[in-house]
Design an enzyme around this catalytic site. Structure first.
Site, PDB file in Angstrom:
ATOM      1  N   ILE A  62       0.843  -1.195   0.000  1.00  0.00           N
ATOM      2  CA  ILE A  62       0.000   0.000   0.000  1.00  0.00           C
ATOM      3  C   ILE A  62       0.878   1.244   0.000  1.00  0.00           C
ATOM      4  CG2 ILE A  62      -1.792   1.262   1.269  1.00  0.00           C
ATOM      5  CD1 ILE A  62      -2.416  -1.473   2.690  1.00  0.00           C
ATOM      6  N   CYS A  63       0.586   2.175  -0.913  1.00  0.00           N
ATOM      7  CA  CYS A  63       1.292   3.445  -0.948  1.00  0.00           C
ATOM      8  C   CYS A  63       0.400   4.484  -0.270  1.00  0.00           C
ATOM      9  CB  CYS A  63       1.573   3.853  -2.398  1.00  0.00           C
ATOM     10  SG  CYS A  63       2.475   5.397  -2.528  1.00  0.00           S
TER      11      CYS A  63
END
Length: 194
Positions: A87-88
């Protein structure tokens, strides 16, 4: 060193509010450093109706260091790796604050599903599709939600319902099913022997 008293408190808070938020967090085992989060897909998005599992690992420095989170459920989204589930999201990196909790982090991940940031992608292919062929992106994201976030969660909910109807408490049923990898018969044996 992880503040386990705080983690316990956070788990209790999530448990009390799971009906209103839909967000659940539970330990994977007796080790409170390894958790599983579940977030519902936001309404009005291609993820609506899906139930998304997130693997959570607490570093030794928690709550002064952010939890490590990644999607277990496959997701088609510019800021989530379609391969690894990475996840960014800034609060899971340099914008983390000890004032934040597991629940607020999961709410932020859920908000990210509603508001992708294709200019800061985790998955460049998905980001390009989002920017250049938006309707194709929406169709693909919806298809992935139907394929990966609904079937398995429906199966789990049906298993939970059947075991709860036998008289076992909901929370105990869910944690037992997670411990045995979703095997309903094995969960029943464990519930009967406890």
């Amino acid at each position: 060193m992880i503040d386990f008293a705080r983690v316990q408190k956070e788990l209790q808070e999530c448990g009390r509010e799971k009906d209103s938020s839909g967000i659940r967090v539970s330990p994977k085992s007796d080790n409170l450093a390894r958790l599983t989060g579940i977030i519902p897909g936001p309404l009005g998005t291609p993820y609506e109706g899906g139930s998304f599992e997130i693997d959570i690992t607490l570093p030794d420095g928690y709550p002064f260091e952010p939890p490590k989170m990644k999607f277990v459920t496959k997701v088609w989204h510019p800021n989530i790796s379609s391969q690894s589930g990475a996840i960014c999201l800034d609060i899971l990196k340099d914008q983390w604050s000890p004032a934040l909790t597991l629940k607020t982090a999961l709410l932020s991940v859920q908000a990210l599903l509603s508001a992708p940031e294709p200019d800061d992608p985790q998955d460049a292919v998905v980001a390009q599709q989002y920017l250049r062929e938006y309707q194709t992106f929406v169709g693909t994201a919806r298809y992935w939600t139907e394929s990966f976030a609904k079937a398995s969660s429906l199966g789990v909910e049906e298993k939970v319902q059947r075991l709860v109807e036998m008289g076992f408490p909901d929370g105990l049923v869910r944690s037992t099913l997670e411990k045995v990898g979703g095997d309903e018969n094995l969960a029943l044996e464990k519930l009967l022997s406890s």
